[in-house]
Scaffold this active site. Structure first.
Site, PDB file in Angstrom:
ATOM      1  N   ARG B 365      46.441  55.556  43.772  1.00  6.48           N
ATOM      2  CA  ARG B 365      47.575  54.686  44.082  1.00  6.48           C
ATOM      3  C   ARG B 365      48.031  54.024  42.794  1.00  6.48           C
ATOM      4  O   ARG B 365      47.483  53.011  42.373  1.00  6.48           O
ATOM      5  CB  ARG B 365      47.178  53.628  45.114  1.00  6.48           C
ATOM      6  N   HIS B 369      49.791  47.710  45.934  1.00 11.61           N
ATOM      7  CA  HIS B 369      49.735  47.972  47.378  1.00 11.61           C
ATOM      8  C   HIS B 369      51.135  47.824  47.973  1.00 11.61           C
ATOM      9  O   HIS B 369      51.622  48.704  48.682  1.00 11.61           O
ATOM     10  CB  HIS B 369      48.754  47.007  48.033  1.00 11.61           C
ATOM     11  N   TYR B 378      42.855  43.130  40.037  1.00 12.82           N
ATOM     12  CA  TYR B 378      41.544  43.654  40.441  1.00 12.82           C
ATOM     13  C   TYR B 378      41.232  45.017  39.853  1.00 12.82           C
ATOM     14  O   TYR B 378      40.205  45.613  40.154  1.00 12.82           O
ATOM     15  CB  TYR B 378      41.415  43.696  41.975  1.00 12.82           C
TER      16      TYR B 378
END
Lengths: 406, 477
Positions: B365, B369, B378
């Site tokens: 990804r 998100h 993160y």
């Protein structure tokens, strides 16, 4: 088809619940749409004035037994077609079977509904008749087979999903709330979900707290769904058929203790209106609103009340979402006193919403505050005596009416 | 039964027929041979014959397990019957040795890929060939998706739309899987698969309209941006709930099976979604019901901020298939050709054999998100950049089609500037289109509005009339 049963909503658009106006035209115009349907009441009499207002309907004195073990009104029944006698669960099955015959997209899914015939035998024999695929046994995953039903409905089928016990459908809450109720709306009307979710609920005989849930109070807020509760063999079959034919998702609440009620129902085809309440006993002094099993406790109390000289009007509200405020309103305007008797818990139950709805709309007509009798806010205990006292009993209903009518 | 198989065979042949015709000037690369998966499978069980069911209820219900135990039984034909036990579910051999199955296999399940990192075809690969037109459409749709994501993301950052979900890094999964399906296959998406809609013909303007929630929005202004849905494209409306669509897909497949259609249901979900209860039940249901559904897992390494190591301890998602009795494959999700081949084969098996298939597409990804997330919090920027540049599925496929002579740098620059212009235009148009009317709040909750909604709408309209300054003026009444 749905326009027949939506008469209530369509006509009240112009009228709204302006409680100043007493003369509201009847929104239910069955006779104009489908002349082939006879409105046959559960005592066997035939209602010919289908288009007239509720006053004409109330002219028939309907008295049903507190616990209907035999067909009542033998005098009236000789005047109409004989019909046939069956138990409530058989009436549900009959309705389901007729719809499955009529429409090949109707299918059933749930745990043990196939060859086992369902835990309360509502689907008995259907798997043999329609095959394994149309009467589908699912693994134990309520959220998922409800989801599966939703997916099938979006693709053109009309599934009837059975929760073995209504309480298990708590596991399906995500699918029911987030998808079932919403997808017609969020898809811009592109996908419809004509699903029926049904199952036994309510307090039974020592089934334990987890199997004595009253889910109607948890589900009543979900936008996009309709809820109905059946209470007699007659309305069980009628509501089952109507729910299957409805384009909206409908949750049909059955009661564990009512499955063996015997009644004589008509031979000819009929449907009950999903949004309509049922006038069980017309009266003048007080309006008692109830549904499902409590109807029988109320009728038992009604016998005692009649002996004491009271004249209660008993309405089985049947439609839990939306409420039939038309029938209820007319009753309140006549009697000015309301007692709600339900099996839900006090907090956040159907009675709580109904109290709010009546107060909002008919406040001027009330001579006394609305009294609501419900179960206590406790999990249902197992011991028989304790369990009996968590449920509203006829004696309490009599006392409440006496106090209300002082 | 035989009729059905013949139809499937013809269908397969006609698809292959298209591919074997060379189209003026287009040519196939050297190793275009088809693998074993196209062999016709065992006959479909007939569930529509209730008489058969009635006479052998038990045998009918357990037919599939019987078939399995039949295969198992042949294994044991030479073994002493004392060494085989008969339990519900079939025969099992017993062993006196107490041995636990290891929690993991010695080696991870290998990943099917056909093009290497430079877009070169790998030796001895088997894959389903594509014509030059399909290859070009796959590529240009991947570019369009990538550009759309970039521009809409920027639009959100500029405050023109409130929210957006990108599929950066997963273009191959989106487009190549869509290319392997037919328009009759029902797609039940999660939310990171707009490429499937794009392939099927959803226009850039329709995408923009939905994101801007204007009158052109097919969702009538009711869903968040990027929650597309289109019945005419057989693409179920996106719901934000994770994995709740997996049982929907099984239900849709059940419906297709009842109707005997030559189509399957296809559903997408992420590595995070595979932890939801609905995933397990859906796979289980699909296997038991022998439903024609393809489960495509976009294992992109992250569920918002949760890395794979915190999501599960199995070898990814592919190993779970076998646990439910579902045939599965692990694919390089950034290899468009491998994705296309795997989904194509999965579809054939799902429909002809009436079985579910699990495809785990490994990918990364690259984007956040959603626009509400900043993934640099993160994970390292280096990791993101490495995948974005060196492992980009779009450039990888571009190299392959260029090597085949199906693409050029002129075509490239033309495509990119044209798509960019169309998108910017679509946004400008969408911004100017009127917003949906107040009535859309209350319609479609039910098929016909009930009385309480009429009242509520009336109340709202009165409130707006009385205090117009308190309500947004852009909303028409």
């Amino acid at each position: 088809m749905t326009t027949i049963f939506r008469g209530l909503g369509a006509l009240t658009a112009s009228n709204s619940f302006d409680s100043k106006k007493l003369q509201l035209p009847s929104p239910r115009s069955f006779s104009e749409r489908k002349a082939s349907f006879l409105l046959v009441r559960s005592d066997g009499s035939v209602n010919l004035n289908l288009g007239s207002n509720s006053r004409a309907r109330r002219a028939e004195q309907l008295i049903t037994n507190a616990v209907a073990t035999k067909a009542d009104g033998s005098a009236a029944s000789t005047a109409s077609k004989p019909g046939h006698e069956l138990l409530l669960f058989e009436a549900l099955r009959e309705g389901l079977e007729e719809e499955m015959d009529r429409d090949p997209t109707v299918c059933v899914m749930g745990e043990d509904v196939g060859h086992y015939g369902g835990s309360y035998k509502v689907t008995k024999g259907l798997a043999t008749k329609y095959g394994d695929l149309r009467v589908l046994d699912t693994p134990i995953a309520e959220n998922s087979f409800t989801g599966m039903g939703i997916g099938a409905a979006m693709t053109g089928l009309r599934p009837v999903v059975e929760g073995m016990n209504m309480g298990f459908l708590l596991l399906a809450f995500n699918q029911i709330s987030n998808n079932c109720g919403m997808l017609h709306y969020t898809s811009g009307g592109q996908f419809k979900i004509p699903i029926v979710i049904r199952g036994p609920g309510g307090v039974g005989r020592q089934l334990g707290a987890e199997h004595s849930q009253r889910l109607e109070s948890y589900f009543q807020s979900i936008p996009g769904i309709q809820m109905v509760a059946c209470s007699t063999a007659y309305n069980a079959k009628g509501l089952m058929k109507a729910a299957i034919r409805s384009e909206n998702p409908v949750i049909l609440f059955e009661h564990v203790l009512l499955y063996n009620l015997k009644e004589r129902i008509p031979d000819e085809e009929y449907i009950c209106n999903l949004e309509e309440a049922e006038m069980v006993r017309p009266g003048e002094h007080v309006t008692i609103l109830t549904y499902s099993r409590m109807r029988y406790h109320v009728m038992q109390a009604a016998k005692t009340l009649v002996n004491k000289g009271y004249d209660p009007e008993v309405i089985d509200i049947r439609s839990l979402k939306p409420f039939d405020l038309y029938t209820i309103g007319n009753s309140v305007k006549k009697t000015h006193r309301v007692l709600i008797v339900e099996e839900c818990m006090r907090t956040g139950g159907i009675g709580a919403s109904l109290t709010a709805a009546i107060t909002e709309n008919f406040h001027d007509y009330l001579d006394a505050p609305i009294v609501c009798l419900s179960s206590q806010d406790v999990p249902t205990p197992y011991a028989g005596t304790l369990e009996e006292w968590t449920v509203v009993q006829p004696a309490q209903i009599v006392t409440a009416v006496e106090q209300l009518c002082q | 039964m035989a009729m059905r198989m013949r139809n499937v065979a013809n269908h397969v042949k006609s698809r292959m027929g298209l591919l074997s015709v060379t189209n003026h000037g287009a040519s196939f690369s050297s190793s275009t041979h088809i693998g074993k998966f196209l062999a016709i499978s065992p006959p479909v069980r007939d569930f529509k014959n209730p008489d058969a069911n009635f006479s052998k209820i038990a045998t009918c219900r357990f037919e599939s397990t019987k078939a399995d135990s039949g295969r198992l039984g042949s294994q044991y034909s030479s073994i002493d019957s004392n060494q085989v036990l008969d339990f519900p579910g079939g025969k099992v051999a017993f062993t006196p040795e107490m041995k636990f199955l290891s929690e993991s296999l010695k080696e991870r399940i290998p990943c099917y890929r056909v093009l290497d990192d430079n877009g070169q075809l790998i030796e001895d690969s088997n894959f389903v060939g594509v014509s030059s037109e399909i290859a070009r459409k796959i590529y240009s749709d991947m570019v369009t998706l990538q550009t759309m994501d970039t521009i809409f993301y920027e639009a959100q950052r500029q405050g023109r739309i409130s929210f957006y979900v990108t599929a950066i890094g997963e273009e191959a999964i989106n487009i190549a899987s869509a290319a392997a399906l037919t328009i009759d296959d029902l797609v039940v998406p999660q939310y990171r698969e707009p490429g499937v809609l794009l392939w099927r013909g959803f226009t850039l303007q329709e995408f923009a309209d939905q994101c801007f929630s204007n009158r052109g929005d097919s969702c009538k202004g009711r869903q968040m941006p990027a929650h597309y849905g289109s019945k005419k494209h057989n693409y179920f409306t996106v719901a934000s709930t994770i994995a709740s669509q997996l049982p929907h897909a099984v239900g849709a497949a059940y419906s297709l099976k009842m109707d005997g259609k030559d189509a399957c249901a296809v559903t997408y979900f992420g590595d995070g979604g595979s932890s939801e209860g609905d995933f397990h039940a859906a796979l289980n249901f699909a296997a038991v019901m022998e439903a024609p559904v393809i489960f495509i897992c976009r294992n992109n390494g992250w569920a918002i901020s949760t890395p794979i190591s915190d999501q599960f301890r199995s070898d990814g998602v592919v190993v779970r298939g076998q646990a439910y009795g579902v045939r599965s494959i692990r694919v390089d999700g950034n290899d468009a050709l491998a994705m296309y081949s795997a989904v194509y084969a999965a579809r054939q098996m799902a429909i002809s054999e009436h079985r579910p298939i699990l495809v785990e597409a490994l990918t990364y990804r690259v984007g956040h998100h959603t626009t509400s997330d900043d993934s640099t919090k993160y994970r390292s920027v280096d990791e993101i950049e490495r995948w974005r540049l060196a492992r980009d599925p779009v450039t990888r496929f571009q190299k392959w089609i260029e090597n085949n002579g199906w693409w050029s740098s002129e075509a490239e620059s033309e495509l990119r500037s044209s798509v960019r212009k169309q998108l910017l235009n679509a946004i400008q148009v969408a911004e100017r289109v009127e917003k949906p009317p107040v009535a859309n709040i209350f319609s479609d909750v039910y098929d016909i509005p009930p009385s309480n909604l009429f009242e509520q709408e009336k109340w709202l309209r009165e409130a707006i009339k009385r205090h117009p300054q308190d309500y947004p003026s852009v909303f028409p009444l």
